[in-house]
Write a protein that holds these residues in place. Sequence first.
Motif, short mmCIF file in Angstrom:
data_model
loop_
_atom_site.label_atom_id
_atom_site.label_comp_id
_atom_site.label_asym_id
_atom_site.label_seq_id
_atom_site.Cartn_x
_atom_site.Cartn_y
_atom_site.Cartn_z
N UNK A 42 0.75 -1.18 0.03
CA UNK A 42 -0.15 -0.06 0.07
C UNK A 42 0.83 1.20 -0.02
N UNK A 43 0.58 2.10 -1.04
CA UNK A 43 1.27 3.47 -1.10
C UNK A 43 0.50 4.62 -1.09
N UNK A 44 0.62 5.47 -0.17
CA UNK A 44 -0.18 6.78 0.02
C UNK A 44 0.82 7.87 -0.33
N UNK A 45 0.69 8.56 -1.65
CA UNK A 45 1.71 9.24 -1.99
C UNK A 45 1.12 10.53 -2.50
N UNK A 46 1.94 11.82 -2.00
CA UNK A 46 1.40 13.04 -2.68
C UNK A 46 -0.08 13.43 -2.31
N UNK A 47 -0.73 12.77 -1.21
CA UNK A 47 -2.08 12.87 -0.74
C UNK A 47 -1.91 14.29 0.22
N UNK A 52 -2.86 -9.04 5.11
CA UNK A 52 -1.49 -9.71 4.53
C UNK A 52 -0.62 -8.65 4.20
N UNK A 53 -0.69 -7.57 4.65
CA UNK A 53 0.06 -6.18 4.08
C UNK A 53 1.75 -6.43 4.78
N UNK A 54 2.27 -6.47 3.71
CA UNK A 54 3.86 -6.53 4.09
C UNK A 54 4.91 -5.14 3.85
N UNK A 55 4.24 -4.35 3.06
CA UNK A 55 5.10 -2.98 2.74
C UNK A 55 3.87 -1.89 2.67
N UNK A 56 4.39 -0.87 3.48
CA UNK A 56 3.40 0.46 3.50
C UNK A 56 4.23 1.67 3.23
N UNK A 57 4.04 2.61 2.49
CA UNK A 57 4.83 3.72 2.23
C UNK A 57 3.92 4.87 2.24
N UNK A 91 3.44 -7.51 8.29
CA UNK A 91 3.93 -6.24 8.10
C UNK A 91 5.46 -6.22 8.20
N UNK A 92 6.45 -6.13 6.91
CA UNK A 92 7.95 -6.06 6.95
C UNK A 92 8.67 -4.78 6.68
N UNK A 93 7.66 -4.10 6.26
CA UNK A 93 8.44 -2.60 5.84
C UNK A 93 7.53 -1.52 6.02
N UNK A 94 8.22 -0.28 6.37
CA UNK A 94 7.55 0.98 6.53
C UNK A 94 8.36 1.80 5.93
N UNK A 95 7.71 2.61 5.12
CA UNK A 95 8.60 3.94 4.34
C UNK A 95 7.78 5.09 4.61
N UNK A 96 8.52 5.89 5.24
CA UNK A 96 7.81 7.29 5.46
C UNK A 96 8.87 8.47 5.03
N UNK A 97 8.35 9.55 4.73
CA UNK A 97 9.18 10.75 4.38
C UNK A 97 10.45 10.86 5.38
N UNK A 98 11.52 11.58 4.80
CA UNK A 98 12.45 11.89 5.75
C UNK A 98 12.17 12.79 6.90
N UNK A 99 11.23 13.89 6.65
CA UNK A 99 10.53 14.64 7.57
C UNK A 99 9.10 14.56 7.73
N UNK A 122 12.62 7.55 5.12
CA UNK A 122 12.85 6.62 6.18
C UNK A 122 12.30 5.22 5.90
N UNK A 123 13.04 4.29 6.19
CA UNK A 123 12.84 3.01 5.92
C UNK A 123 12.90 2.30 7.42
N UNK A 124 11.81 1.65 7.38
CA UNK A 124 11.40 0.87 8.74
C UNK A 124 11.24 -0.48 8.39
#
Length: 134
Positions: free
Chosen positions: A44-49, A64-69, A90-98, A130-132
């Motif tokens: 699931x990617x939420x981008x430029x919202x 079943x989510x494995x990656x969230x951005x 859930x294996x990976x969480x990517x969020x903005x640097x700030x 950020x990569x979590x």
Amino acid sequence: MPALQKLQNLCVLKLGFGSMIWEDDGSLDFESDVNGGFRQLKFLELKDLFMLKKWKLSKGVIPSLQKLAVLNCSKLEGLPIEALEAISTLQELVIDEQPTDGVSADAKLIQEHIGKDRLNFDNSIVTEKWLVRL
């Protein structure tokens, strides 16, 4: 979201600028319904919202989510902590640097709940995110 939740085999969902019609409160709802949500969703990617303020997610809607951005959602007040902590895949969480203060604080709470041995923050990634990893 109800129309998309009928796509039982959906594995990837990317929501970006212009892809949503917002409620007055700027919320995005992933609520449980009769169809049981996004059972097969892995990414699931939420981008430029830019209008997104609140993200409501019921437990069990995306099991079943494995990656969230979550990228460039500058008004997002926080993450749905309880629902995300309940996703065992859930294996990976990517969020903005700030990220916003709320998103940053919630990501740290998720890290504390899951355990630092499984969840590593790295905000020095070349892609300026950020990569979590869980």
